[in-house]
Design a protein around this motif. Structure first.
Motif, short mmCIF file in Angstrom:
data_model
loop_
_atom_site.label_atom_id
_atom_site.label_comp_id
_atom_site.label_asym_id
_atom_site.label_seq_id
_atom_site.Cartn_x
_atom_site.Cartn_y
_atom_site.Cartn_z
N ARG A 54 24.48 10.79 -12.21
CA ARG A 54 23.91 10.87 -13.55
C ARG A 54 23.25 12.23 -13.71
O ARG A 54 22.76 12.81 -12.75
CB ARG A 54 22.93 9.74 -13.82
N THR A 56 21.08 14.56 -17.01
CA THR A 56 20.58 14.60 -18.39
C THR A 56 20.62 16.04 -18.87
O THR A 56 20.15 16.94 -18.19
CB THR A 56 19.14 14.05 -18.46
N ASN A 60 21.16 13.84 -24.19
CA ASN A 60 22.22 13.00 -23.65
C ASN A 60 22.08 12.80 -22.15
O ASN A 60 21.76 13.73 -21.41
CB ASN A 60 23.60 13.62 -23.91
N THR A 61 22.36 11.57 -21.71
CA THR A 61 22.45 11.27 -20.29
C THR A 61 23.89 10.92 -19.99
O THR A 61 24.47 10.04 -20.63
CB THR A 61 21.52 10.10 -19.90
N TYR A 62 24.49 11.64 -19.04
CA TYR A 62 25.88 11.44 -18.65
C TYR A 62 25.89 10.67 -17.33
O TYR A 62 25.22 11.06 -16.37
CB TYR A 62 26.58 12.79 -18.47
N ASN A 74 33.06 6.79 -17.18
CA ASN A 74 32.08 7.81 -17.57
C ASN A 74 31.47 7.37 -18.89
O ASN A 74 32.19 6.95 -19.80
CB ASN A 74 32.75 9.18 -17.74
N CYS A 75 30.15 7.47 -18.99
CA CYS A 75 29.46 7.06 -20.20
C CYS A 75 28.45 8.12 -20.60
O CYS A 75 27.92 8.85 -19.76
CB CYS A 75 28.72 5.74 -19.99
N VAL A 76 28.18 8.17 -21.89
CA VAL A 76 27.14 9.04 -22.44
C VAL A 76 26.17 8.15 -23.21
O VAL A 76 26.59 7.34 -24.04
CB VAL A 76 27.73 10.10 -23.41
N ASN A 78 22.85 8.53 -25.60
CA ASN A 78 22.03 9.47 -26.37
C ASN A 78 20.67 8.85 -26.61
O ASN A 78 20.57 7.73 -27.09
CB ASN A 78 22.71 9.80 -27.69
#
Length: 107
Positions: A54, A56, A60-62, A74-76, A78
């Motif tokens: 992860r 940031t 946004n945190t990826y 994979n997620c984002v 906000n």
């Protein structure tokens, strides 16, 4: 007039950079909250997901997640910082290697 416009543009750039820095430094998304939110989006129980990585950037945190069935996503996410008062938007997720579909007609 041109000098004023240049100063205004510089000020806006500095403010945008400061806001992104504040958002990164005040991120409050725990691993548990990330797994709960992304699990709901992906259709997995939170305990069926493992966070692989992860990061940031700005607001946004990826996140890269692995499910118990070995699928990788994979997620984002906000939000989750002082600028959003801790609130988040629903995560946008896709299988690893596939593009995220964000926007009004995505997912």
């Amino acid at each position: 007039m041109v000098h004023f416009q240049k100063l205004a543009v510089i000020a806006l750039i500095l403010m945008a950079g400061a806001c992104a820095n504040i958002a990164e430094k005040t991120n409050t998304l725990s691993d548990e909250k990330i797994k709960s939110q992304t699990g709901g989006t992906l259709g997995y129980a939170p305990d069926a997901l493992t966070i692989v990585s992860r990061r940031t950037e700005g607001t946004n945190t990826y996140v890269e997640l692995r499910a118990n069935d070995k699928k990788v996503f994979n997620c984002v996410i906000n939000g989750g910082n002082a600028l959003s008062f801790g609130m988040t938007n629903p995560p946008s997720c896709a299988k690893k290697g596939e593009p995220l579909r964000v926007g009004p007609f995505g997912q």
